[in-house]
Design a protein around this motif. Structure first.
Motif, PDB file in Angstrom:
ATOM      1  N   PHE A  92      -8.907   7.140  -5.643  1.00 32.05           N
ATOM      2  CA  PHE A  92      -8.561   6.955  -7.063  1.00 32.05           C
ATOM      3  C   PHE A  92      -7.458   5.910  -7.160  1.00 32.05           C
ATOM      4  N   ALA A  93      -7.834   4.654  -7.061  1.00 32.17           N
ATOM      5  CA  ALA A  93      -6.857   3.567  -7.074  1.00 32.17           C
ATOM      6  C   ALA A  93      -7.016   2.734  -8.341  1.00 32.17           C
ATOM      7  N   GLN A  94      -5.893   2.360  -8.910  1.00 32.93           N
ATOM      8  CA  GLN A  94      -5.896   1.534 -10.116  1.00 32.93           C
ATOM      9  C   GLN A  94      -5.052   0.291  -9.873  1.00 32.93           C
ATOM     10  N   LEU A  95      -5.646  -0.882 -10.152  1.00 33.57           N
ATOM     11  CA  LEU A  95      -4.972  -2.149  -9.921  1.00 33.57           C
ATOM     12  C   LEU A  95      -4.486  -2.729 -11.244  1.00 33.57           C
ATOM     13  N   SER A  96      -3.258  -3.219 -11.258  1.00 35.47           N
ATOM     14  CA  SER A  96      -2.746  -3.842 -12.480  1.00 35.47           C
ATOM     15  C   SER A  96      -1.737  -4.932 -12.125  1.00 35.47           C
ATOM     16  N   ILE A  97      -1.688  -5.959 -12.974  1.00 32.61           N
ATOM     17  CA  ILE A  97      -0.732  -7.052 -12.798  1.00 32.61           C
ATOM     18  C   ILE A  97       0.567  -6.642 -13.476  1.00 32.61           C
ATOM     19  N   THR A  98       1.657  -6.600 -12.731  1.00 28.41           N
ATOM     20  CA  THR A  98       2.918  -6.093 -13.284  1.00 28.41           C
ATOM     21  C   THR A  98       3.787  -7.194 -13.884  1.00 28.41           C
ATOM     22  N   ASP A  99       3.690  -8.407 -13.351  1.00 25.94           N
ATOM     23  CA  ASP A  99       4.438  -9.536 -13.907  1.00 25.94           C
ATOM     24  C   ASP A  99       3.709 -10.817 -13.522  1.00 25.94           C
ATOM     25  N   GLU A 100       4.367 -11.950 -13.626  1.00 31.20           N
ATOM     26  CA  GLU A 100       3.700 -13.230 -13.374  1.00 31.20           C
ATOM     27  C   GLU A 100       3.355 -13.446 -11.904  1.00 31.20           C
ATOM     28  N   GLU A 101       3.865 -12.583 -11.025  1.00 29.61           N
ATOM     29  CA  GLU A 101       3.638 -12.804  -9.594  1.00 29.61           C
ATOM     30  C   GLU A 101       3.076 -11.591  -8.858  1.00 29.61           C
ATOM     31  N   HIS A 102       3.270 -10.400  -9.396  1.00 31.34           N
ATOM     32  CA  HIS A 102       3.000  -9.189  -8.622  1.00 31.34           C
ATOM     33  C   HIS A 102       1.850  -8.355  -9.185  1.00 31.34           C
ATOM     34  N   ILE A 103       1.225  -7.634  -8.253  1.00 27.85           N
ATOM     35  CA  ILE A 103       0.158  -6.707  -8.608  1.00 27.85           C
ATOM     36  C   ILE A 103       0.490  -5.352  -7.993  1.00 27.85           C
ATOM     37  N   SER A 104       0.254  -4.283  -8.761  1.00 28.75           N
ATOM     38  CA  SER A 104       0.518  -2.939  -8.245  1.00 28.75           C
ATOM     39  C   SER A 104      -0.795  -2.199  -8.059  1.00 28.75           C
ATOM     40  N   ILE A 105      -0.809  -1.348  -7.037  1.00 28.36           N
ATOM     41  CA  ILE A 105      -1.977  -0.520  -6.736  1.00 28.36           C
ATOM     42  C   ILE A 105      -1.504   0.927  -6.783  1.00 28.36           C
ATOM     43  N   LEU A 106      -1.912   1.644  -7.812  1.00 26.05           N
ATOM     44  CA  LEU A 106      -1.509   3.044  -7.959  1.00 26.05           C
ATOM     45  C   LEU A 106      -2.605   3.926  -7.382  1.00 26.05           C
ATOM     46  N   ALA A 107      -2.307   4.533  -6.224  1.00 28.87           N
ATOM     47  CA  ALA A 107      -3.244   5.449  -5.576  1.00 28.87           C
ATOM     48  C   ALA A 107      -2.863   6.871  -5.991  1.00 28.87           C
ATOM     49  N   LYS A 108      -3.508   7.370  -7.032  1.00 26.45           N
ATOM     50  CA  LYS A 108      -3.077   8.628  -7.647  1.00 26.45           C
ATOM     51  C   LYS A 108      -3.257   9.820  -6.728  1.00 26.45           C
ATOM     52  N   ASP A 109      -4.327   9.846  -5.935  1.00 29.71           N
ATOM     53  CA  ASP A 109      -4.607  11.029  -5.118  1.00 29.71           C
ATOM     54  C   ASP A 109      -3.664  11.158  -3.929  1.00 29.71           C
ATOM     55  N   ILE A 110      -2.978  10.066  -3.547  1.00 27.18           N
ATOM     56  CA  ILE A 110      -1.988  10.167  -2.462  1.00 27.18           C
ATOM     57  C   ILE A 110      -0.576   9.903  -2.988  1.00 27.18           C
ATOM     58  N   ASN A 111      -0.453   9.856  -4.309  1.00 29.68           N
ATOM     59  CA  ASN A 111       0.843   9.723  -4.976  1.00 29.68           C
ATOM     60  C   ASN A 111       1.656   8.545  -4.432  1.00 29.68           C
ATOM     61  N   ASN A 112       0.991   7.393  -4.361  1.00 30.55           N
ATOM     62  CA  ASN A 112       1.640   6.217  -3.782  1.00 30.55           C
ATOM     63  C   ASN A 112       1.372   4.994  -4.647  1.00 30.55           C
ATOM     64  N   LYS A 113       2.395   4.194  -4.829  1.00 32.75           N
ATOM     65  CA  LYS A 113       2.223   2.915  -5.513  1.00 32.75           C
ATOM     66  C   LYS A 113       2.544   1.799  -4.524  1.00 32.75           C
ATOM     67  N   ILE A 114       1.593   0.876  -4.393  1.00 33.26           N
ATOM     68  CA  ILE A 114       1.762  -0.271  -3.505  1.00 33.26           C
ATOM     69  C   ILE A 114       1.981  -1.503  -4.369  1.00 33.26           C
ATOM     70  N   ILE A 115       2.953  -2.319  -4.013  1.00 31.04           N
ATOM     71  CA  ILE A 115       3.243  -3.538  -4.774  1.00 31.04           C
ATOM     72  C   ILE A 115       3.172  -4.738  -3.845  1.00 31.04           C
ATOM     73  N   ILE A 116       2.441  -5.761  -4.274  1.00 33.44           N
ATOM     74  CA  ILE A 116       2.357  -6.995  -3.488  1.00 33.44           C
ATOM     75  C   ILE A 116       2.586  -8.198  -4.400  1.00 33.44           C
ATOM     76  N   LYS A 117       3.053  -9.276  -3.802  1.00 34.88           N
ATOM     77  CA  LYS A 117       3.082 -10.550  -4.507  1.00 34.88           C
ATOM     78  C   LYS A 117       1.681 -11.153  -4.379  1.00 34.88           C
ATOM     79  N   PHE A 118       1.067 -11.474  -5.496  1.00 35.32           N
ATOM     80  CA  PHE A 118      -0.321 -11.919  -5.522  1.00 35.32           C
ATOM     81  C   PHE A 118      -0.485 -13.287  -4.861  1.00 35.32           C
TER      82      PHE A 118
END
Length: 405
Positions: A251-277
């Motif tokens: 259950f992962a949801q991808l979203s652009i958080t700002d002009e450079e970064h994207i977040s991956i919210l993995a709800k079933d493991i209660n983890n948010k991953i952030i990367i520079k796109f």
């Protein structure tokens, strides 16, 4: 020289498409490239409109049945030629104009020419005339407005008109033209998940101005285009996730958080991953299959706040910053492992401790193909293995490799 009418038109349309895309990608915006795009597209449209009419009757593309045409027609019949343009009178035969061809297709054929496309084709003719008759002074916005979606709309129009004789420029056009056939196949085979995914995928491709089709590989290094695609595609879809380090989520949801970064919210493991796109690769599977579209994300080199540099670790050769995000009255990030362990102990052993909402957070800081994302409920293929295979590749290199294979 001998070029058949259909081939002549298709060649010009292709050149028009190629030059317009080249102009769009040109940072200097070379107007001579745009000029070639306009002239080639106009020529291709004129020839292919006449080709539609010719399929119905040769008479429909003739301007006036003068004596030269009558002699040419008789010569064609006597010699068993395909058309009057193969006779000795060919240079004396006058065919109809661009605008007349457009009107005749509208009124004399069963080809559906919607008002929006008709207006754009009329405007294209005005722009072309301005280019060929005098000094040119046309607002860029007027040309951009005319060309917006024009190329794919023409692709769809001519694919409908000529069928398999016409080789579409965009794979997307085939999906649009044969949409009903594909939907009926998916419905009759009770492939409800795939049907919903195809609908969402088409809308996302349209919004992001991506016109590739089945079994195509799309490489995107523009974060705004990636944002538009992800927002539209994920409206009712749930991604599964496989990361390079073995982490998985259903259950992962991808979203652009700002002009450079994207977040991956993995709800079933209660983890948010952030990367520079850095880039995103999209794989579009065959429509009449149970395969999922696949998204591959590439991270770029990133920095952290000076006070958090001491907490940066190495994970499978990738620099990362791991911590917790606590949501009290304000959002707080903790990267100090001692403070994290203390917080977790309080949660587990202190009955009086009011536990706030919290989740793990991981910021990957190196350039890396981070992970693959697929729609839950559909086949995933060997993309997980692909992550291992492509460990030392960039997104651009992997996209080229996938296109070749």
């Amino acid at each position: 020289m001998h070029i058949k009418m259909l081939d002549n038109g298709i060649d010009s349309i292709k050149n028009g498409f190629k030059n317009y895309l080249k102009y769009q990608e040109d940072p200097k915006k070379d107007y001579y490239i745009l000029k070639q795009a306009i002239l080639s597209t106009h020529h291709g449209v004129e020839i292919l409109l006449k080709c539609i009419l010719y399929k119905q009757s040769e008479f429909l593309i003739i301007d006036n049945l003068r004596i030269e045409y009558k002699k040419a027609y008789k010569e064609k019949m006597d010699l068993g030629l395909e058309n009057v343009f193969q006779t000795s009178y060919a240079s004396k035969i006058h065919t109809i104009t661009y605008m007349e061809a457009l009107e005749r297709v509208k009124y004399f054929t069963d080809i559906l020419l919607n008002e929006k496309l008709e207006r754009k084709l009329i405007e294209l003719n005005k722009i072309r005339n301005a280019l060929t008759h005098a000094e040119v002074a046309i607002e860029d916005s007027k040309i951009d407005e005319t060309f917006e979606n024009l190329l794919v709309d023409l692709d769809i129009l001519f694919l409908r008109a000529f069928g398999t004789e016409y080789k579409e420029i965009y794979g997307y056009s085939d999906i649009k033209v044969n949409y009903d056939k594909y939907m009926n196949f998916l419905i009759s085979n009770k492939m409800d998940v795939k049907k919903d995914v195809v609908d969402a995928l088409l809308k996302a491709l349209e919004k992001a101005q991506i016109f590739e089709g089945q079994e195509d590989i799309i490489y995107i290094n523009n974060i705004n285009k990636a944002k538009i695609f992800l927002k539209a595609f994920q409206k009712n879809q749930i991604f599964g996730m496989d990361l390079f380090n073995g982490w998985c989520s259903g259950f992962a949801q991808l979203s652009i958080t700002d002009e450079e970064h994207i977040s991956i919210l993995a709800k079933d493991i209660n983890n948010k991953i952030i990367i520079k796109f850095k880039s995103m690769i999209i794989y579009i599977p065959k429509i009449e299959s149970n395969d999922s579209p696949v998204v591959i994300l590439e991270s770029d080199y990133d920095n952290v706040e000076p006070e958090n540099e001491c907490f940066v670790k190495d994970q499978c050769g990738v620099k990362c910053l791991e911590g917790l995000c606590l949501e009290n009255s304000t959002r707080t990030y903790i990267y100090d492992q001692e403070r994290i362990e203390d917080f977790l102990c309080q949660c587990e052993y202190n009955e009086n401790f009011k536990i706030p909402n919290y989740w793990s957070i991981t910021r990957f800081l190196s350039q890396k193909l981070i992970g693959c994302f697929n729609i839950q409920g559909l086949a995933y293929g060997n993309f997980r293995t692909l992550l291992d295979y492509s460990q030392k590749m960039t997104g651009e290199i992997l996209a080229k490799h996938l296109k070749k294979n």
